[in-house]
Design a protein around this motif. Structure first.
Motif, PDB file in Angstrom:
ATOM      1  N   SER A  67      -5.601  -6.526   0.448  1.00 35.07           N
ATOM      2  CA  SER A  67      -5.963  -6.090   1.497  1.00 35.07           C
ATOM      3  C   SER A  67      -7.079  -7.290   1.977  1.00 35.07           C
ATOM      4  CB  SER A  67      -6.981  -4.797   1.149  1.00 35.07           C
ATOM      5  OG  SER A  67      -7.839  -4.654   2.338  1.00 35.07           O
TER       6      SER A  67
ATOM      7  N   HIS B 258       0.334   4.296   0.305  1.00 33.04           N
ATOM      8  CA  HIS B 258       0.112   5.580   1.338  1.00 33.04           C
ATOM      9  C   HIS B 258       0.264   5.168   2.520  1.00 33.04           C
ATOM     10  CE1 HIS B 258      -3.354   2.933   1.151  1.00 33.04           C
ATOM     11  NE2 HIS B 258      -3.794   3.595   2.235  1.00 33.04           N
TER      12      HIS B 258
ATOM     13  N   THR C 213     -11.703  -2.369   3.437  1.00 32.68           N
ATOM     14  CA  THR C 213     -10.723  -2.104   2.174  1.00 32.68           C
ATOM     15  C   THR C 213     -11.194  -0.824   1.630  1.00 32.68           C
ATOM     16  OG1 THR C 213     -10.631  -4.618   1.520  1.00 32.68           O
ATOM     17  CG2 THR C 213      -9.887  -3.163  -0.042  1.00 32.68           C
TER      18      THR C 213
ATOM     19  N   PRO D 299      -8.281   6.299   0.915  1.00 35.81           N
ATOM     20  CA  PRO D 299      -7.027   7.154   0.922  1.00 35.81           C
ATOM     21  C   PRO D 299      -6.439   7.319  -0.524  1.00 35.81           C
ATOM     22  CG  PRO D 299      -7.109   5.436   2.742  1.00 35.81           C
ATOM     23  CD  PRO D 299      -8.370   5.096   1.704  1.00 35.81           C
ATOM     24  N   MET D 300      -6.403   6.274  -1.244  1.00 33.33           N
ATOM     25  CA  MET D 300      -5.550   6.362  -2.304  1.00 33.33           C
ATOM     26  C   MET D 300      -6.425   7.005  -3.387  1.00 33.33           C
ATOM     27  SD  MET D 300      -3.551   2.747  -2.754  1.00 33.33           S
ATOM     28  CE  MET D 300      -2.412   3.662  -3.858  1.00 33.33           C
TER      29      MET D 300
ATOM     30  N   TYR E 155      -1.025  -4.342   8.799  1.00 36.45           N
ATOM     31  CA  TYR E 155      -2.201  -3.899   8.308  1.00 36.45           C
ATOM     32  C   TYR E 155      -3.077  -5.233   8.555  1.00 36.45           C
ATOM     33  CZ  TYR E 155      -5.964  -3.184   4.809  1.00 36.45           C
ATOM     34  OH  TYR E 155      -7.179  -2.846   4.181  1.00 36.45           O
TER      35      TYR E 155
ATOM     36  N   ARG F  25      -9.625   1.767   4.144  1.00 39.26           N
ATOM     37  CA  ARG F  25      -8.282   2.089   4.794  1.00 39.26           C
ATOM     38  C   ARG F  25      -7.556   2.102   3.237  1.00 39.26           C
ATOM     39  NH1 ARG F  25      -7.467   2.395   9.831  1.00 39.26           N
ATOM     40  NH2 ARG F  25      -8.757   1.211  11.123  1.00 39.26           N
ATOM     41  N   VAL F  26      -7.790   1.378   2.324  1.00 38.91           N
ATOM     42  CA  VAL F  26      -7.207   1.220   1.196  1.00 38.91           C
ATOM     43  C   VAL F  26      -7.772   2.324   0.080  1.00 38.91           C
ATOM     44  CG1 VAL F  26      -6.034  -0.121  -0.693  1.00 38.91           C
ATOM     45  CG2 VAL F  26      -6.177  -0.790   1.580  1.00 38.91           C
TER      46      VAL F  26
ATOM     47  N   LEU G 185      -3.665  -4.550  -5.042  1.00 42.21           N
ATOM     48  CA  LEU G 185      -3.849  -3.928  -3.976  1.00 42.21           C
ATOM     49  C   LEU G 185      -5.129  -4.173  -3.186  1.00 42.21           C
ATOM     50  CD1 LEU G 185      -2.776  -0.310  -4.684  1.00 42.21           C
ATOM     51  CD2 LEU G 185      -1.494  -2.056  -3.106  1.00 42.21           C
TER      52      LEU G 185
ATOM     53  N   PHE H 147       0.903  -1.141  -0.074  1.00 38.86           N
ATOM     54  CA  PHE H 147      -0.043   0.019  -0.020  1.00 38.86           C
ATOM     55  C   PHE H 147       0.902   1.406  -0.073  1.00 38.86           C
ATOM     56  CE2 PHE H 147      -2.536  -3.110   2.549  1.00 38.86           C
ATOM     57  CZ  PHE H 147      -3.075  -3.653   1.665  1.00 38.86           C
TER      58      PHE H 147
END
Lengths: 357, 295
Positions: free
Chosen positions: B200, A90, B210, B217-218, A99, B213-214, B196, A88
């Motif tokens: 997750s 970020h 997912t 933000p992205m 995680y 948190r993933v 990605l 990830f």
């Protein structure tokens, strides 16, 4: 030994392509198991089926005693190291590693501790605060490994994790991966198209071709006793001797394989006579390939095939070898070094037990 | 001799631009730079200078005397403050509504839809941009009217059309600018590798986790990139509010009325600097998220 993974009758069809075709497979607890094959042979699909990213067309998958066929990836006790690492971007290295623990609501203190431990296992202590883009390819690969290991899964799935690294780093990581696996005692299922990598690391190797397993054996067995032409050709270099040529040189029909390093090259005058223990065949050297530690000579046999002969460069014998180009020579090998692939019937899925018995 | 032959040079020779060809490429850049400099930045500068002039109360003629009167009026007269706050609020609400609507659509387009459906959806999102702004605004006017489509749909549920006003303005603007929010988010999400998402899930996260948190933000820089469009387009709009806004006014209307009916160009210029300043502040904030790399 109990099985970490049992697969029964597993198939995965993409439209009319059979990526995985009626596969049975048992992987033992604590084993370093490799799935080797060319691209498109179905090895990665099997891995993705075990991880749960793909739904099988038919068949069952068991992890330990549990049937996980219908479970989502997050409900399976396996973790994956992806080919592109899938870190990830970020998050910091530590957040990446934490995680899995975080989504499982492991308390903060324990999370920290286990993440530190996992980073130490992959020799990345002190890198926790870095961002992924500050790391090299090899370091990212280790982060991906730590992120998976920190969850202490039953099985770790690795999808060509060393593919993006340069050769030197790859060799180092091969040995390190094997060490880590021994250290943590987790079952590793490793997908690769690199036969050398598979031979280096694995306890057992399954060679895949067109969605099926061609041979499942230990590295030594796989190399010394290939069960099919495909395996002989894919794992290491092989000289295939079959049909009329076999009858002419060996005096019997069938398909045989002889490894280049088991063949010797001598001048016509020094040639031994063929008998029950030694095979002899005259020919002409067509090409000499210098490979550093070894030299490969390609010899065109009078009987109508070419064989590759490997020669270790103990001294500067390369000079002599180079001079042999276009010279007449005789190749010899011991008859018991020949591996019979059975009759000329091209049956690729010969059972390995029969071959090794 | 050996030193003059660098390896690999013989195969592919890329000519380094010499001094003369560099001069020529500068020449090529002059027309667009002039356009940007004179027509765009120059106009902005002229706007700012005009806002510092005054107006003769009797003749309405522009008096070229430096004064801050226009800005003092802006800050002291209640109605302008109200209109400024209202405009910024509507721009913010439109942006939020668009982000909330656009994110699931963009996510579906980028990660769920088949490649074929993906292309169709991109066309579907772009299609409203082919129709005239006025047609779309008047379409909303008729839908929102008394006895219009919305009130006849809402009636069985005991609801009624919001009628003309700020709610209608927000709805209309959110509709108009939605494609400008969907496209950057779609582009941003499409760039994220599927692995990605798989990683997750593999690490134990359900879809909601997912997403939180993933994915969010992205996707955030892309959302901010989209918001630059929706926010700035709303800040400058004065037509939609005249068509569906009833008697409400936004900053754009004040500018329009002052240079039209009131013919007070300096004051109109002063009002027009407000959106420019707000957008500069907004862009500076957006820059910190890395959103400008997403445009």
């Amino acid at each position: 030994m109990p099985n970490a993974i049992s697969v029964r009758g597993l198939s995965k069809h993409f439209d009319d392509v059979r990526a995985v075709d009626d596969l049975d497979l048992d992987i033992a607890d604590g084993e370093f198991f490799s799935m080797l094959g060319p691209s498109g042979s179905g090895k990665t699909t099997v891995l993705r089926l075990i991880a749960g990213f793909e739904k099988p067309t038919s068949g069952r998958i068991q992890l330990g005693q549990e049937d996980v066929t219908d479970r989502a990836p997050y409900a399976r006790d396996v973790n994956t190291v992806f080919q592109d690492y899938a870190i990830f971007p970020h998050m910091s290295v530590r957040q990446n590693v934490e995680y899995g623990l975080r989504v499982k609501k492991v308390p903060r203190g324990e999370r920290r501790e286990r993440a530190e431990q996992a980073l130490a296992t992959v020799r990345l202590d002190g890198y926790g605060e870095r961002k992924p883009h500050q790391l090299s390819g090899g370091q990212r690969q280790r982060v991906a490994l730590a992120r998976a290991l920190v969850n202490r899964p039953k099985v770790l799935l690795l999808d060509e994790p060393l593919g993006a690294l340069d050769l030197k780093l790859r060799r180092e990581m091969q040995i390190e991966l094997k060490e880590i696996q021994r250290e943590v005692g987790i079952t590793f299922v490793f997908v690769t198209h690199d036969q050398e990598e598979a031979l280096t690391m694995s306890d057992r190797i399954a060679v895949f071709n067109e969605g099926r397993i061609e041979q499942l054996a230990s590295p030594v067995e796989l190399y010394e006793k290939p069960a099919s032409t495909f395996v002989a050709g894919f794992v290491g270099t092989s000289n295939l001797i079959e049909g009329e040529v076999a009858r002419a040189i060996l005096g019997e029909a069938g398909r045989f394989v002889i490894r280049p390093e088991k063949v010797q090259l001598v001048g016509p005058s020094e040639a031994p006579s063929a008998d029950a223990r030694v095979c002899v065949a005259p020919g002409v050297v067509r090409e000499v390939v210098y490979l550093g530690s070894t030299t490969h000579s390609v010899v065109e046999l009078d009987a109508g095939t070419t064989v590759t002969v490997a020669h270790h460069n103990f001294d500067r014998s390369i000079d002599a070898a180079l001079e042999r180009r276009d010279q007449r020579v005789v190749v010899t090998w011991r008859r018991d070094h020949l591996v019979s692939l059975g009759g000329s019937d091209p049956d690729p899925v010969a059972s390995p037990e029969e071959e090794t018995a | 001799m050996a030193s003059s032959q660098r390896p690999g040079r013989g195969i592919l020779v890329i000519p380094r631009p010499g001094r003369r060809s560099r001069d020529r490429s500068v020449l090529l850049l002059i027309p667009p730079m002039l356009w940007l400099g004179v027509a765009y930045l120059g106009a902005l500068g002229a706007l700012f200078i005009t806002s510092l002039w005054g107006q003769n109360d009797f003749t309405g003629a522009i008096e070229r005397i430096w004064t801050l009167d226009n800005f003092r009026d802006l800050f002291t007269i209640e109605v302008y403050r109200t209109i400024t706050v209202r405009t910024i609020t509507i721009a913010a609400v439109v942006t939020i509504v668009d982000a909330v609507l656009a994110f699931p659509i963009a996510l579906y387009m980028a990660k769920v839809a088949s490649p074929r459906l993906q292309r169709l959806l991109v066309i579907a999102v772009l299609m409203p941009l082919w129709a005239s702004y006025l047609v779309k605004a008047y379409a909303w006017r008729s839908m929102l009217s008394e006895g219009g489509l919305i009130s006849s749909i809402a009636a069985p549920f005991g609801l009624e059309s919001p009628g003309y006003g700020l709610v209608a303005t927000t709805i209309t603007l959110a509709y108009l600018w939605l494609p400008f929010m969907i496209l950057p988010i779609y582009a941003g999400l499409e760039r994220l590798p599927d692995s990605l998402f798989e990683a997750s899930s593999d690490l134990g996260a359900r879809s909601a986790m997912t997403l939180r948190r993933v994915v969010l933000p992205m996707a955030f820089p892309a959302i901010v990139a989209g918001s630059i469009f929706t926010f700035s387009l709303t800040m400058g709009d004065y037509i939609a509010v005249r068509i569906v806004g009833g008697t409400s006014q936004l900053l754009g209307n004040v500018v329009y009325d002052n240079q039209g009916a009131a013919n007070n160009l300096p004051f109109a210029a002063a009002v027009a600097t407000i959106p420019v300043v707000v957008m500069l502040v907004y862009l500076a904030a957006a820059r910190r998220t890395g959103a400008l790399d997403n445009l």
